[in-house]
Motif scaffolding. Structure first.
Motif, PDB file in Angstrom:
ATOM      1  N   MET A 298       0.978  -1.184  -0.025  1.00 42.13           N
ATOM      2  CA  MET A 298      -0.114  -0.105   0.187  1.00 42.13           C
ATOM      3  C   MET A 298       0.949   1.375   0.075  1.00 42.13           C
ATOM      4  SD  MET A 298      -3.097  -0.926   2.570  1.00 42.13           S
ATOM      5  CE  MET A 298      -2.225  -1.132   4.022  1.00 42.13           C
ATOM      6  N   PRO A 299       0.863   2.210  -1.029  1.00 39.52           N
ATOM      7  CA  PRO A 299       1.671   3.253  -1.149  1.00 39.52           C
ATOM      8  C   PRO A 299       0.949   4.271  -0.085  1.00 39.52           C
ATOM      9  CG  PRO A 299       0.374   3.093  -3.153  1.00 39.52           C
ATOM     10  CD  PRO A 299       0.264   1.812  -2.347  1.00 39.52           C
ATOM     11  N   ILE A 300       1.750   4.853   0.924  1.00 38.08           N
ATOM     12  CA  ILE A 300       1.639   6.006   1.579  1.00 38.08           C
ATOM     13  C   ILE A 300       2.206   7.246   1.200  1.00 38.08           C
ATOM     14  CG2 ILE A 300       1.556   6.665   3.887  1.00 38.08           C
ATOM     15  CD1 ILE A 300      -0.342   4.388   3.810  1.00 38.08           C
ATOM     16  N   THR A 301       1.666   8.304   0.974  1.00 38.89           N
ATOM     17  CA  THR A 301       2.179   9.596   0.587  1.00 38.89           C
ATOM     18  C   THR A 301       2.646  10.699   1.552  1.00 38.89           C
ATOM     19  OG1 THR A 301       1.067   9.276  -1.527  1.00 38.89           O
ATOM     20  CG2 THR A 301       2.069  11.580  -1.282  1.00 38.89           C
ATOM     21  N   PHE A 302       3.665  11.079   1.422  1.00 34.51           N
ATOM     22  CA  PHE A 302       4.478  11.865   2.878  1.00 34.51           C
ATOM     23  C   PHE A 302       4.861  13.051   2.170  1.00 34.51           C
ATOM     24  CE2 PHE A 302       4.907   7.759   4.522  1.00 34.51           C
ATOM     25  CZ  PHE A 302       4.782   7.899   5.872  1.00 34.51           C
ATOM     26  N   HIS A 303       4.622  14.132   2.674  1.00 37.87           N
ATOM     27  CA  HIS A 303       5.065  15.758   2.466  1.00 37.87           C
ATOM     28  C   HIS A 303       6.312  15.841   3.487  1.00 37.87           C
ATOM     29  CE1 HIS A 303       1.781  17.655   0.118  1.00 37.87           C
ATOM     30  NE2 HIS A 303       2.589  17.062  -0.701  1.00 37.87           N
ATOM     31  N   LEU A 304       7.325  16.071   3.231  1.00 38.46           N
ATOM     32  CA  LEU A 304       8.588  16.647   4.359  1.00 38.46           C
ATOM     33  C   LEU A 304       8.840  18.002   3.955  1.00 38.46           C
ATOM     34  CD1 LEU A 304      10.559  16.202   6.500  1.00 38.46           C
ATOM     35  CD2 LEU A 304      12.017  15.107   4.750  1.00 38.46           C
ATOM     36  N   TRP A 305       8.253  18.842   4.713  1.00 39.28           N
ATOM     37  CA  TRP A 305       8.514  20.199   4.701  1.00 39.28           C
ATOM     38  C   TRP A 305      10.082  20.645   4.608  1.00 39.28           C
ATOM     39  CZ3 TRP A 305       4.934  24.386   3.625  1.00 39.28           C
ATOM     40  CH2 TRP A 305       3.495  23.755   3.745  1.00 39.28           C
ATOM     41  N   LYS A 306      10.849  21.300   3.610  1.00 37.09           N
ATOM     42  CA  LYS A 306      12.258  21.427   3.617  1.00 37.09           C
ATOM     43  C   LYS A 306      12.645  22.608   4.018  1.00 37.09           C
ATOM     44  CE  LYS A 306      14.098  17.853   1.647  1.00 37.09           C
ATOM     45  NZ  LYS A 306      15.135  17.422   1.498  1.00 37.09           N
TER      46      LYS A 306
ATOM     47  N   PHE B  46      -1.170  12.451  15.517  1.00 38.83           N
ATOM     48  CA  PHE B  46      -1.556  13.017  14.370  1.00 38.83           C
ATOM     49  C   PHE B  46      -2.469  14.170  14.440  1.00 38.83           C
ATOM     50  CE2 PHE B  46      -1.629   8.359  12.696  1.00 38.83           C
ATOM     51  CZ  PHE B  46      -0.575   8.294  11.891  1.00 38.83           C
ATOM     52  N   THR B  47      -2.407  15.275  13.725  1.00 39.76           N
ATOM     53  CA  THR B  47      -3.260  16.416  13.620  1.00 39.76           C
ATOM     54  C   THR B  47      -3.868  16.613  12.325  1.00 39.76           C
ATOM     55  OG1 THR B  47      -1.679  17.356  15.539  1.00 39.76           O
ATOM     56  CG2 THR B  47      -3.328  18.883  14.389  1.00 39.76           C
ATOM     57  N   PHE B  48      -5.114  16.853  11.937  1.00 38.27           N
ATOM     58  CA  PHE B  48      -5.773  16.980  10.844  1.00 38.27           C
ATOM     59  C   PHE B  48      -5.265  18.516  10.221  1.00 38.27           C
ATOM     60  CE2 PHE B  48      -7.935  13.190  11.404  1.00 38.27           C
ATOM     61  CZ  PHE B  48      -8.058  12.607  10.286  1.00 38.27           C
ATOM     62  N   VAL B  49      -5.106  18.719   9.168  1.00 38.54           N
ATOM     63  CA  VAL B  49      -4.582  20.071   8.284  1.00 38.54           C
ATOM     64  C   VAL B  49      -5.824  20.435   7.764  1.00 38.54           C
ATOM     65  CG1 VAL B  49      -3.161  21.226   7.186  1.00 38.54           C
ATOM     66  CG2 VAL B  49      -2.377  19.362   8.513  1.00 38.54           C
ATOM     67  N   GLY B  50      -6.479  21.725   8.056  1.00 35.99           N
ATOM     68  CA  GLY B  50      -7.425  22.161   7.078  1.00 35.99           C
ATOM     69  C   GLY B  50      -8.144  23.407   7.750  1.00 35.99           C
ATOM     70  N   ILE B  51      -8.812  24.074   6.610  1.00 33.92           N
ATOM     71  CA  ILE B  51      -9.432  25.215   7.259  1.00 33.92           C
ATOM     72  C   ILE B  51     -10.983  25.098   6.914  1.00 33.92           C
ATOM     73  CG2 ILE B  51      -9.700  27.826   6.598  1.00 33.92           C
ATOM     74  CD1 ILE B  51      -6.775  27.660   5.609  1.00 33.92           C
TER      75      ILE B  51
ATOM     76  N   TRP C   2      -4.991  16.065   4.116  1.00 34.29           N
ATOM     77  CA  TRP C   2      -3.523  15.736   4.910  1.00 34.29           C
ATOM     78  C   TRP C   2      -3.589  15.768   6.204  1.00 34.29           C
ATOM     79  CZ3 TRP C   2       0.401  14.394   1.719  1.00 34.29           C
ATOM     80  CH2 TRP C   2       0.098  14.531   0.210  1.00 34.29           C
ATOM     81  N   ILE C   3      -2.898  14.928   6.876  1.00 38.08           N
ATOM     82  CA  ILE C   3      -2.686  14.938   8.467  1.00 38.08           C
ATOM     83  C   ILE C   3      -1.120  15.097   8.753  1.00 38.08           C
ATOM     84  CG2 ILE C   3      -2.444  12.558   8.297  1.00 38.08           C
ATOM     85  CD1 ILE C   3      -4.233  12.322  10.801  1.00 38.08           C
ATOM     86  N   ARG C   4      -0.963  15.901   9.916  1.00 36.65           N
ATOM     87  CA  ARG C   4       0.340  16.007  10.287  1.00 36.65           C
ATOM     88  C   ARG C   4       0.652  15.048  11.308  1.00 36.65           C
ATOM     89  NH1 ARG C   4       1.181  22.786  10.575  1.00 36.65           N
ATOM     90  NH2 ARG C   4       1.042  22.737   8.179  1.00 36.65           N
ATOM     91  N   ALA C   5       2.116  14.577  11.161  1.00 33.43           N
ATOM     92  CA  ALA C   5       2.646  13.478  11.997  1.00 33.43           C
ATOM     93  C   ALA C   5       3.694  14.240  13.060  1.00 33.43           C
ATOM     94  CB  ALA C   5       3.159  12.390  11.271  1.00 33.43           C
TER      95      ALA C   5
ATOM     96  N   ILE D  69       0.932  13.640   6.061  1.00 28.54           N
ATOM     97  CA  ILE D  69       0.594  12.289   5.419  1.00 28.54           C
ATOM     98  C   ILE D  69      -0.689  12.332   4.522  1.00 28.54           C
ATOM     99  CG2 ILE D  69       0.210   9.685   5.868  1.00 28.54           C
ATOM    100  CD1 ILE D  69       1.490  10.020   8.433  1.00 28.54           C
ATOM    101  N   LYS D  70      -0.683  11.932   3.340  1.00 28.73           N
ATOM    102  CA  LYS D  70      -2.125  12.171   2.782  1.00 28.73           C
ATOM    103  C   LYS D  70      -3.123  11.193   3.089  1.00 28.73           C
ATOM    104  CE  LYS D  70      -3.783  12.044  -2.137  1.00 28.73           C
ATOM    105  NZ  LYS D  70      -3.918  13.197  -2.713  1.00 28.73           N
ATOM    106  N   VAL D  71      -4.238  11.568   3.407  1.00 24.41           N
ATOM    107  CA  VAL D  71      -5.286  10.885   4.024  1.00 24.41           C
ATOM    108  C   VAL D  71      -6.133  10.113   2.733  1.00 24.41           C
ATOM    109  CG1 VAL D  71      -7.371  10.966   5.473  1.00 24.41           C
ATOM    110  CG2 VAL D  71      -5.394  12.420   6.076  1.00 24.41           C
ATOM    111  N   ASP D  72      -5.855   8.925   2.490  1.00 29.50           N
ATOM    112  CA  ASP D  72      -6.578   8.384   1.560  1.00 29.50           C
ATOM    113  C   ASP D  72      -6.789   6.755   2.012  1.00 29.50           C
ATOM    114  OD1 ASP D  72      -4.194   7.001   1.468  1.00 29.50           O
ATOM    115  OD2 ASP D  72      -3.519   7.767  -0.355  1.00 29.50           O
ATOM    116  N   GLU D  73      -7.488   6.072   1.186  1.00 27.85           N
ATOM    117  CA  GLU D  73      -7.948   4.601   1.678  1.00 27.85           C
ATOM    118  C   GLU D  73      -6.656   3.853   2.136  1.00 27.85           C
ATOM    119  OE1 GLU D  73     -11.018   4.045   1.561  1.00 27.85           O
ATOM    120  OE2 GLU D  73     -11.522   6.091   0.771  1.00 27.85           O
ATOM    121  N   TYR D  74      -5.269   4.000   1.563  1.00 27.89           N
ATOM    122  CA  TYR D  74      -4.284   3.307   2.010  1.00 27.89           C
ATOM    123  C   TYR D  74      -4.092   3.789   3.477  1.00 27.89           C
ATOM    124  CZ  TYR D  74      -3.442   2.066  -3.035  1.00 27.89           C
ATOM    125  OH  TYR D  74      -3.614   1.495  -4.038  1.00 27.89           O
ATOM    126  N   PHE D  75      -3.978   5.099   3.809  1.00 22.45           N
ATOM    127  CA  PHE D  75      -3.792   5.632   5.051  1.00 22.45           C
ATOM    128  C   PHE D  75      -4.676   5.030   6.104  1.00 22.45           C
ATOM    129  CE2 PHE D  75      -4.590   8.671   8.435  1.00 22.45           C
ATOM    130  CZ  PHE D  75      -3.473   8.787   9.029  1.00 22.45           C
TER     131      PHE D  75
END
Length: 75
Positions: free
Chosen positions: A1-9, A64-69, A55-58, A17-23
């Motif tokens: 199952m592919p899990i997509t991550f964003h690492l802020w540089k 975990f903390t959900f990210v949204g407005i 997206w959710i922050r780890a 982490i992308k919130v999808d069916e795999y997550f």
């Protein structure tokens, strides 16, 4: 199952982490909607974010903390 991550540089060290069916499945739920209902509930996600955020922050300690407005706040 592919899990997509964003690492802020930008030096912040934020990981999202992308919130999808795999997550959802990787965390023991049947689907994103199952995860929503078994956590705070779909109605609360709708109220707070207009739906389940994409997206959710780890944190470093595994929380975990959900990210949204809330879309009501948009101009």
């Amino acid at each position: 199952m592919p899990i997509t991550f964003h690492l802020w540089k930008d030096g912040s060290g934020i990981i999202e982490i992308k919130v999808d069916e795999y997550f959802a499945k990787a965390n023991g739920y049947k689907s994103v909607s199952d995860m929503a209902e078994k956590t705070i509930g779909q109605a609360k996600f709708n109220e707070m974010f207009g739906g389940v955020p994409e997206w959710i922050r780890a944190s470093p300690n595994g929380e975990f903390t959900f990210v949204g407005i809330n879309p009501i706040l948009f101009n």
